[in-house]
Motif scaffolding. Structure first.
Motif, PDB file in Angstrom:
ATOM      1  N   SER A 180       7.161   5.103   4.715  1.00 39.15           N
ATOM      2  CA  SER A 180       8.072   6.203   5.081  1.00 39.15           C
ATOM      3  C   SER A 180       7.620   6.815   6.413  1.00 39.15           C
ATOM      4  O   SER A 180       6.441   6.688   6.796  1.00 39.15           O
ATOM      5  N   PRO A 181       8.514   7.514   7.115  1.00 37.13           N
ATOM      6  CA  PRO A 181       8.113   8.172   8.369  1.00 37.13           C
ATOM      7  C   PRO A 181       6.949   9.148   8.159  1.00 37.13           C
ATOM      8  O   PRO A 181       6.067   9.254   9.011  1.00 37.13           O
ATOM      9  N   ASP A 182       6.914   9.844   7.029  1.00 33.89           N
ATOM     10  CA  ASP A 182       5.805  10.782   6.763  1.00 33.89           C
ATOM     11  C   ASP A 182       4.477  10.038   6.640  1.00 33.89           C
ATOM     12  O   ASP A 182       3.449  10.480   7.159  1.00 33.89           O
ATOM     13  N   GLU A 183       4.509   8.914   5.941  1.00 38.89           N
ATOM     14  CA  GLU A 183       3.274   8.124   5.775  1.00 38.89           C
ATOM     15  C   GLU A 183       2.789   7.607   7.132  1.00 38.89           C
ATOM     16  O   GLU A 183       1.594   7.675   7.448  1.00 38.89           O
ATOM     17  N   ILE A 184       3.742   7.124   7.923  1.00 37.97           N
ATOM     18  CA  ILE A 184       3.359   6.621   9.252  1.00 37.97           C
ATOM     19  C   ILE A 184       2.764   7.758  10.079  1.00 37.97           C
ATOM     20  O   ILE A 184       1.710   7.602  10.710  1.00 37.97           O
ATOM     21  N   ALA A 185       3.433   8.929  10.038  1.00 36.97           N
ATOM     22  CA  ALA A 185       2.970  10.054  10.873  1.00 36.97           C
ATOM     23  C   ALA A 185       1.559  10.487  10.484  1.00 36.97           C
ATOM     24  O   ALA A 185       0.735  10.790  11.348  1.00 36.97           O
ATOM     25  N   MET A 186       1.255  10.504   9.199  1.00 33.06           N
ATOM     26  CA  MET A 186      -0.073  11.014   8.806  1.00 33.06           C
ATOM     27  C   MET A 186      -1.172   9.971   9.012  1.00 33.06           C
ATOM     28  O   MET A 186      -2.341  10.322   9.136  1.00 33.06           O
ATOM     29  N   LEU A 187      -0.792   8.700   9.093  1.00 30.55           N
ATOM     30  CA  LEU A 187      -1.837   7.689   9.290  1.00 30.55           C
ATOM     31  C   LEU A 187      -1.974   7.257  10.754  1.00 30.55           C
ATOM     32  O   LEU A 187      -2.966   6.629  11.138  1.00 30.55           O
ATOM     33  N   LEU A 188      -0.998   7.661  11.561  1.00 27.17           N
ATOM     34  CA  LEU A 188      -1.048   7.284  12.978  1.00 27.17           C
ATOM     35  C   LEU A 188      -2.308   7.774  13.706  1.00 27.17           C
ATOM     36  O   LEU A 188      -2.886   7.018  14.498  1.00 27.17           O
ATOM     37  N   PRO A 189      -2.778   8.998  13.469  1.00 29.58           N
ATOM     38  CA  PRO A 189      -4.000   9.421  14.181  1.00 29.58           C
ATOM     39  C   PRO A 189      -5.183   8.493  13.911  1.00 29.58           C
ATOM     40  O   PRO A 189      -6.003   8.243  14.804  1.00 29.58           O
ATOM     41  N   PHE A 190      -5.252   7.946  12.700  1.00 32.96           N
ATOM     42  CA  PHE A 190      -6.345   7.001  12.389  1.00 32.96           C
ATOM     43  C   PHE A 190      -6.153   5.694  13.171  1.00 32.96           C
ATOM     44  O   PHE A 190      -7.116   5.106  13.669  1.00 32.96           O
ATOM     45  N   VAL A 191      -4.896   5.244  13.254  1.00 36.41           N
ATOM     46  CA  VAL A 191      -4.631   3.991  13.981  1.00 36.41           C
ATOM     47  C   VAL A 191      -4.972   4.179  15.463  1.00 36.41           C
ATOM     48  O   VAL A 191      -5.590   3.310  16.094  1.00 36.41           O
ATOM     49  N   GLU A 192      -4.583   5.318  16.004  1.00 35.72           N
ATOM     50  CA  GLU A 192      -4.851   5.549  17.433  1.00 35.72           C
ATOM     51  C   GLU A 192      -6.355   5.615  17.704  1.00 35.72           C
ATOM     52  O   GLU A 192      -6.837   5.093  18.703  1.00 35.72           O
ATOM     53  N   ARG A 193      -7.063   6.244  16.801  1.00 38.70           N
ATOM     54  CA  ARG A 193      -8.535   6.297  16.970  1.00 38.70           C
ATOM     55  C   ARG A 193      -9.126   4.892  16.806  1.00 38.70           C
ATOM     56  O   ARG A 193     -10.064   4.523  17.524  1.00 38.70           O
ATOM     57  N   HIS A 194      -8.545   4.129  15.876  1.00 38.22           N
ATOM     58  CA  HIS A 194      -8.992   2.748  15.648  1.00 38.22           C
ATOM     59  C   HIS A 194      -8.860   1.944  16.952  1.00 38.22           C
ATOM     60  O   HIS A 194      -9.782   1.237  17.358  1.00 38.22           O
ATOM     61  N   ILE A 195      -7.706   2.104  17.614  1.00 33.49           N
ATOM     62  CA  ILE A 195      -7.490   1.382  18.879  1.00 33.49           C
ATOM     63  C   ILE A 195      -8.514   1.849  19.927  1.00 33.49           C
ATOM     64  O   ILE A 195      -9.129   1.034  20.621  1.00 33.49           O
TER      65      ILE A 195
END
Ligand code: URA
Length: 266
Positions: free
Chosen positions: A178-193
């Motif tokens: 869902s968009p909410d799930e993506i939004a809350m996990l995106l900061p982790f993905v960006e830090r991962h990158i």
């Protein structure tokens, strides 16, 4: 008594009702008036006129000033992770995403964290959830064969790749995130990158494109270089789509060759 009414009388009555303001005589759904609750009996009229009291204000919406914002929490935790181990630990203790409750394992990443290529998929499926590793099911096996075709692989000593997903937990029945799930996990993905710091990113399917480019429509986007966090990013078909649509492998092959060529430049 004859209950039928001629068309002229009926039209005149309808016109009269419309003039009186009853211009929406038909609801979307039929109403069973027999089943409607009985109106409460009116209280007896008070002898004295009611005092001039203002109507009660509606209950105010209560906003809890200390309720945590999942996205802000994710940002703070991701920013505080100094390395990949700390990022994985921060995700493991992040309890704002309900997917975590239904998942067997946190699926963090696989491959070589020093790789120049970082592939980002959508979310773990059943096999990944069981094993705790991304892309180990049928789609993952196809991905391994595709990478091998350009001399790359997650275990390759010479041309390794690093693989992760937008979501680290399996969504129930493999539904779309869902968009909410993506939004809350995106900061982790960006830090991962940022921590892996790859020369080049591959976005596999619509979910990573939606998360990192803010756009869907992989059929139109694939094969066209984009920029994610200041580095080149190639959207390409997700290997699960290629399993269902083998004729699209021709485009995927072209994208792999473009990735291979770009790696010589970056
Ligand atoms: N599909 C994905 O997007 N990621 C996986 O890890 C497995 C299948």
């Amino acid at each position: 008594m004859d209950r039928m009414m001629d068309v002229h009388t009926a039209t005149a009555l309808l016109a009269w009702q419309i003039e009186m303001g009853a211009d929406e005589p038909i609801g979307d759904q039929p109403v069973n008036r027999y089943a409607a609750p009985q109106a409460a009996p009116r209280p007896a009229a008070a002898a004295a006129p009611a005092p001039d009291v203002a109507p009660a204000a509606p209950d105010p919406v209560v906003i809890d000033p200390v309720a945590p914002d999942p996205v802000a929490e994710a940002r703070a935790r991701a920013a505080g992770a100094a390395d990949l181990g700390a990022l994985k630990a921060a995700l493991a203790t992040y309890d704002y995403c309900d997917l975590k409750k239904g998942a067997r394992n946190l699926v963090f990443a696989d491959g070589d964290p020093k790789a120049r290529v970082m592939l980002i998929g959508e979310a773990p499926g059943r096999d990944e959830d069981i094993e705790g590793r991304p892309f180990v099911g049928r789609a993952g096996q196809l991905l391994d064969r595709m990478l091998a075709a350009i001399g790359m692989g997650r275990d390759s000593p010479t041309a390794p790749v690093y693989i992760t997903n937008i979501l680290p937990w399996r969504p129930p029945q493999n539904r779309d995130p869902s968009p909410d799930e993506i939004a809350m996990l995106l900061p982790f993905v960006e830090r991962h990158i940022a921590l892996v710091d790859p020369a080049l990113i591959v976005l596999m399917g619509n979910t990573p494109c939606a998360a990192l480019l803010g756009r869907r429509g992989i059929t139109g986007m694939r094969g066209k270089w984009q920029t994610v966090l200041n580095r080149p990013a190639m959207p390409m078909f997700h290997p699960a789509y290629l399993l269902r649509t083998p004729h699209a492998k021709r485009e995927a092959w072209a994208d792999l060759l473009a990735i291979q060529a770009r790696l010589r430049e970056v």
